[in-house]
Scaffold this active site. Structure first.
Site, short mmCIF file in Angstrom:
data_model
loop_
_atom_site.label_atom_id
_atom_site.label_comp_id
_atom_site.label_asym_id
_atom_site.label_seq_id
_atom_site.Cartn_x
_atom_site.Cartn_y
_atom_site.Cartn_z
N ALA A 70 0.87 -1.16 0.00
CA ALA A 70 0.00 0.00 0.00
C ALA A 70 0.91 1.22 0.00
CB ALA A 70 -0.88 -0.02 1.23
N GLY A 115 0.59 -4.92 0.90
CA GLY A 115 -0.58 -4.97 0.02
C GLY A 115 -0.32 -5.72 -1.28
N GLU A 118 -0.64 -9.30 -0.39
CA GLU A 118 -2.08 -9.53 -0.15
C GLU A 118 -2.86 -9.60 -1.46
OE1 GLU A 118 -1.97 -6.13 2.49
OE2 GLU A 118 -2.70 -7.37 4.14
N GLU A 138 4.65 -4.97 7.50
CA GLU A 138 3.92 -3.90 8.20
C GLU A 138 4.44 -3.64 9.61
OE1 GLU A 138 2.53 -6.19 6.26
OE2 GLU A 138 0.96 -5.30 5.03
N1 CAA Z 1 4.62 3.17 -0.76
C1 CAA Z 1 5.05 4.32 -1.29
N2 CAA Z 1 6.20 4.45 -1.97
C2 CAA Z 1 6.97 3.36 -2.09
C3 CAA Z 1 6.59 2.11 -1.55
C4 CAA Z 1 5.35 2.04 -0.88
N3 CAA Z 1 4.89 0.91 -0.35
N4 CAA Z 1 7.56 1.21 -1.82
C5 CAA Z 1 8.51 1.87 -2.51
N5 CAA Z 1 8.16 3.16 -2.67
C6 CAA Z 1 8.91 4.22 -3.36
C7 CAA Z 1 10.10 4.67 -2.55
O1 CAA Z 1 9.70 5.65 -1.60
C8 CAA Z 1 11.00 5.25 -3.62
O2 CAA Z 1 10.55 6.53 -3.97
P1 CAA Z 1 11.63 7.73 -4.24
O3 CAA Z 1 12.40 7.27 -5.45
O4 CAA Z 1 10.75 8.92 -4.51
O5 CAA Z 1 12.47 7.82 -3.02
C9 CAA Z 1 10.74 4.33 -4.82
O6 CAA Z 1 9.48 3.69 -4.54
C10 CAA Z 1 11.80 3.26 -4.99
O7 CAA Z 1 11.92 2.56 -3.75
P2 CAA Z 1 13.32 2.39 -2.95
O8 CAA Z 1 14.24 3.51 -3.28
O9 CAA Z 1 12.98 2.17 -1.51
O10 CAA Z 1 13.85 1.04 -3.63
P3 CAA Z 1 14.82 -0.02 -2.96
O11 CAA Z 1 15.26 -0.92 -4.06
O12 CAA Z 1 15.88 0.63 -2.14
O13 CAA Z 1 13.89 -0.86 -1.94
C11 CAA Z 1 11.88 -1.99 -1.24
C12 CAA Z 1 12.82 -1.61 -2.42
C13 CAA Z 1 12.63 -2.95 -0.29
C14 CAA Z 1 10.65 -2.67 -1.82
C15 CAA Z 1 11.51 -0.71 -0.46
O14 CAA Z 1 11.01 0.24 -1.40
C16 CAA Z 1 10.46 -0.90 0.59
O15 CAA Z 1 10.78 -1.40 1.67
N6 CAA Z 1 9.20 -0.49 0.31
C17 CAA Z 1 8.12 -0.53 1.27
C18 CAA Z 1 7.63 -1.94 1.46
C19 CAA Z 1 6.53 -1.96 2.52
O16 CAA Z 1 6.74 -1.63 3.67
N7 CAA Z 1 5.33 -2.39 2.11
C20 CAA Z 1 4.19 -2.50 2.99
C21 CAA Z 1 3.37 -1.25 2.96
S1 CAA Z 1 2.14 -1.25 4.22
C22 CAA Z 1 0.86 -2.12 3.58
O17 CAA Z 1 0.89 -2.64 2.48
C23 CAA Z 1 -0.34 -2.19 4.49
C24 CAA Z 1 -1.44 -3.06 4.01
O18 CAA Z 1 -1.43 -4.26 4.19
C25 CAA Z 1 -2.64 -2.48 3.40
#
Ligand code: CAA
Length: 262
Positions: A70, A115, A118, A138
């Site tokens: 998400a 998400g 999921e 999460e």
């Molecule tokens: N939401 C918003 N933006 C996101 C994102 C997310 N879930 N995942 C990645 N991005 C964005 C980053 O902020 C980044 O943006 P910028 O270039 O503007 O900085 C861009 O995508 C590229 O990501 P990274 O620079 O972080 O790429 P990376 O290769 O270093 O890492 C990753 C990749 C490990 C997937 C890392 O992006 C990450 O940890 N993302 C979040 C994963 C996460 O926590 N997901 C769960 C969300 S909560 C949820 O989903 C709740 C639910 O059940 C409903």
């Protein structure tokens, strides 16, 4: 299909009866915000309106991510009630995929986190590329999963493995996800779409009504005791005898020819 209709996704009919929905926000690794969920919901309505639709494939744009979760930027400003509404939005869409009258197959081409995991688990099954990563991170954000992760992961991999994954937030490789029964097949990344299309074409040649009833049995049967689930199966088996596909399928077998389900 008119690409102007959507900003965050693409929807194409790639072959007869086969639709491909691509989540298309590669700059944020295809993260799901409210608008993307809404567009996906509209895309599902477009697909269901086509009586010739047989399979829906879902993938992410680019080579890095299916869906990295998400949208954290979107969620960071939500109140508790808005957070709940956002979860319900996703839950509703994912349940819709699960109960759709055609198979929905996830082509997981990279990160499927939160998400994204999921979403993949709400599809009927998952094909993954060898660089795919699955997880529910999460706990690192101070929240619970919100689009069904605690429930579907537990049903798919069992309570103790689901607990480990949920409380550590660690990623699983495609290979591990396959060992644990989350993923059906793993392919080298460049072949994933082609393999998905091949499988979809095979499904599209089968009886659509038989598939629809079979999916309903599998989905609804899981919440029933075995006696009632088997009663439902004999009911829908009987119902399938009323369909043109049954007449064609059985006639074709007896005439030693391939069925044409139209
Ligand atoms: N939401 C918003 N933006 C996101 C994102 C997310 N879930 N995942 C990645 N991005 C964005 C980053 O902020 C980044 O943006 P910028 O270039 O503007 O900085 C861009 O995508 C590229 O990501 P990274 O620079 O972080 O790429 P990376 O290769 O270093 O890492 C990753 C990749 C490990 C997937 C890392 O992006 C990450 O940890 N993302 C979040 C994963 C996460 O926590 N997901 C769960 C969300 S909560 C949820 O989903 C709740 C639910 O059940 C409903």
């Amino acid at each position: 299909l008119d690409p102007e209709t959507f900003n965050n996704i693409l929807l194409e009919q790639v072959r007869d009866g086969v639709y491909l929905l691509t989540i298309n926000r590669p700059k944020v690794l295809n993260a799901l915000n409210a608008q993307t969920l809404e567009e996906m919901n509209n895309a599902v309505s477009t697909v269901t309106a086509d009586k010739g639709a047989r399979v829906l494939l879902i993938t992410g744009s680019g080579e890095k991510a299916f869906v990295a979760g998400a949208d954290i930027a979107h969620m960071s400003n939500l109140s508790p009630l808005e957070g709940k509404a956002f979860a319900e939005h996703g839950m509703h869409l994912f349940r819709r995929l699960e109960t759709l009258g055609i198979p929905v197959v996830a082509l997981v081409n990279g990160y499927a986190l939160g998400g994204g995991c999921e979403l993949a688990m709400s599809c009927d099954f998952i094909l993954a590329s060898d660089n795919a990563k699955f997880g529910q991170p999460e706990v690192n954000l101070g929240v619970t999963p919100g689009f069904g992760g605690t429930q579907r992961l537990t049903r798919l991999v069992g309570t103790s493995m689901a607990m480990e994954l949920l409380v550590t937030g660690r990623n699983m490789s495609a290979e591990e996800a396959m060992q644990r029964g989350l993923v059906n097949h793993v392919y080298p990344q460049p072949q994933l779409l082609e393999e998905g299309l091949k499988l979809a074409s095979m499904i599209a040649g089968k009886s659509g009504t038989a598939i629809q009833l079979t999916k309903e049995l599998v989905q609804r049967g899981q919440d029933l005791d075995l006696d009632n689930a088997c009663i439902m199966e004999s009911d829908l088996f009987g119902l399938s005898f009323s369909t043109p596909d049954r007449a064609e399928g059985m006639a074709a077998f007896l005439e030693s020819r391939k069925p044409n389900f139209g």
